[in-house]
Design a protein around this motif. Structure first.
Motif, short mmCIF file in Angstrom:
data_model
loop_
_atom_site.label_atom_id
_atom_site.label_comp_id
_atom_site.label_asym_id
_atom_site.label_seq_id
_atom_site.Cartn_x
_atom_site.Cartn_y
_atom_site.Cartn_z
N GLU A 106 0.80 -1.32 0.12
CA GLU A 106 0.00 0.03 -0.16
C GLU A 106 0.88 1.33 0.00
O GLU A 106 2.12 1.27 0.20
CB GLU A 106 -0.79 0.16 1.20
CG GLU A 106 -1.85 -1.15 1.35
CD GLU A 106 -2.80 -1.22 2.49
OE1 GLU A 106 -3.20 0.13 2.88
OE2 GLU A 106 -2.86 -1.97 3.17
N SER A 107 0.29 2.39 -0.07
CA SER A 107 1.06 3.48 -0.24
C SER A 107 0.58 4.24 1.17
O SER A 107 -0.52 4.10 1.71
CB SER A 107 0.52 4.55 -1.47
OG SER A 107 -0.68 4.84 -1.32
N TYR A 108 1.57 5.02 1.78
CA TYR A 108 1.48 5.84 2.93
C TYR A 108 1.77 7.21 2.97
O TYR A 108 2.73 7.50 2.14
CB TYR A 108 2.24 5.08 4.08
CG TYR A 108 1.91 3.61 4.38
CD1 TYR A 108 0.81 3.44 5.20
CD2 TYR A 108 2.68 2.56 3.64
CE1 TYR A 108 0.55 1.85 5.51
CE2 TYR A 108 2.10 1.26 3.73
CZ TYR A 108 1.24 1.00 4.72
OH TYR A 108 0.90 -0.24 4.99
N ASP A 109 1.15 8.01 3.77
CA ASP A 109 1.58 9.51 3.57
C ASP A 109 2.76 9.66 4.44
O ASP A 109 3.61 10.51 4.16
CB ASP A 109 0.39 10.44 4.34
CG ASP A 109 -0.81 9.92 3.36
OD1 ASP A 109 -0.81 10.54 2.05
OD2 ASP A 109 -1.89 9.77 4.01
N LEU A 129 12.15 4.71 -0.51
CA LEU A 129 11.37 5.56 -0.79
C LEU A 129 11.59 6.39 -2.12
O LEU A 129 11.04 6.54 -3.02
CB LEU A 129 11.03 6.63 0.28
CG LEU A 129 10.06 6.13 1.76
CD1 LEU A 129 10.12 6.94 2.67
CD2 LEU A 129 8.91 5.41 1.34
N HIS A 183 11.67 4.06 -5.28
CA HIS A 183 10.57 3.86 -5.75
C HIS A 183 9.92 5.23 -6.21
O HIS A 183 8.57 5.32 -6.49
CB HIS A 183 9.60 3.02 -5.15
CG HIS A 183 10.10 1.69 -4.76
ND1 HIS A 183 9.75 0.81 -5.64
CD2 HIS A 183 10.62 1.17 -3.92
CE1 HIS A 183 10.14 -0.64 -5.29
NE2 HIS A 183 11.09 -0.33 -4.46
N LEU A 195 8.27 7.53 -4.27
CA LEU A 195 7.05 7.72 -3.35
C LEU A 195 7.43 8.96 -2.76
O LEU A 195 8.31 9.59 -2.33
CB LEU A 195 7.20 6.67 -2.35
CG LEU A 195 7.08 5.20 -2.99
CD1 LEU A 195 7.13 4.12 -1.80
CD2 LEU A 195 5.79 4.99 -3.74
N LYS A 196 6.22 9.65 -2.48
CA LYS A 196 5.95 10.83 -1.92
C LYS A 196 5.83 10.85 -0.45
O LYS A 196 5.55 11.57 0.44
CB LYS A 196 4.85 11.67 -2.46
CG LYS A 196 5.04 12.02 -3.96
CD LYS A 196 4.05 12.95 -4.59
CE LYS A 196 4.05 13.27 -5.92
NZ LYS A 196 5.34 14.02 -6.34
N THR A 197 5.92 9.50 0.04
CA THR A 197 5.76 9.31 1.59
C THR A 197 6.83 10.22 2.38
O THR A 197 8.02 10.18 2.05
CB THR A 197 5.93 7.87 1.78
OG1 THR A 197 5.24 7.06 1.18
CG2 THR A 197 5.78 7.49 3.45
#
Length: 137
Positions: free
Chosen positions: A7-10, A29, A32, A34-36
């Protein structure tokens, strides 16, 4: 670790001692794209030095948060407030945490949530790095 997320996470939270786990997560992060937003919780008093330690292992310059106010006196130290939180957390969730690493990180996360630090509906992943055996048998 990031490769295995389904899943994606904040936000991702992790306790920090040496900073290597934090750097690995941040690099994952970044890899990938990802903006987490990563959040480090140093377990040491005056833990701001961890930013330099994490930086030594990063593959790219990255913005992340460090929460240095949750050390409870320093490495391996705790007070009644932290111990009470841990007992309540364990009783409520059934998840064992300890006062050296994960207990401090979870306390920080709960405290920041209670202060409205995150937008409602934010998805937050807390990394449980273990370490409970010495405290709970």
């Amino acid at each position: 670790m990031v490769n295995e997320l389904t899943e994606s996470y904040d936000y991702i939270f992790c306790a920090c001692g040496t900073g290597t786990t934090a750097a690995g997560i941040i690099n994952g992060l970044n890899g990938h794209q990802l903006k987490t937003k990563f959040n480090a919780v140093p377990v040491f008093k005056n833990g701001g030095f961890i930013k330099e330690e994490i930086g030594r292992f990063l593959t790219a310059q990255t913005d992340y948060n460090i929460h240095t106010d949750y050390h409870f006196g320093g490495y391996g130290k705790a007070n009644d407030e932290l111990i009470s939180f841990i007992k309540q957390f364990v009783a409520t969730t059934g998840i064992l945490i300890e006062p050296v690493y994960t207990g401090k990180m979870m306390y920080a996360l709960y405290d920041l949530i209670s202060k409205g630090h995150f937008k409602p509906g934010s998805k937050i992943l807390a990394i449980h790095s273990g370490g409970f055996g010495d405290y709970w048998g």
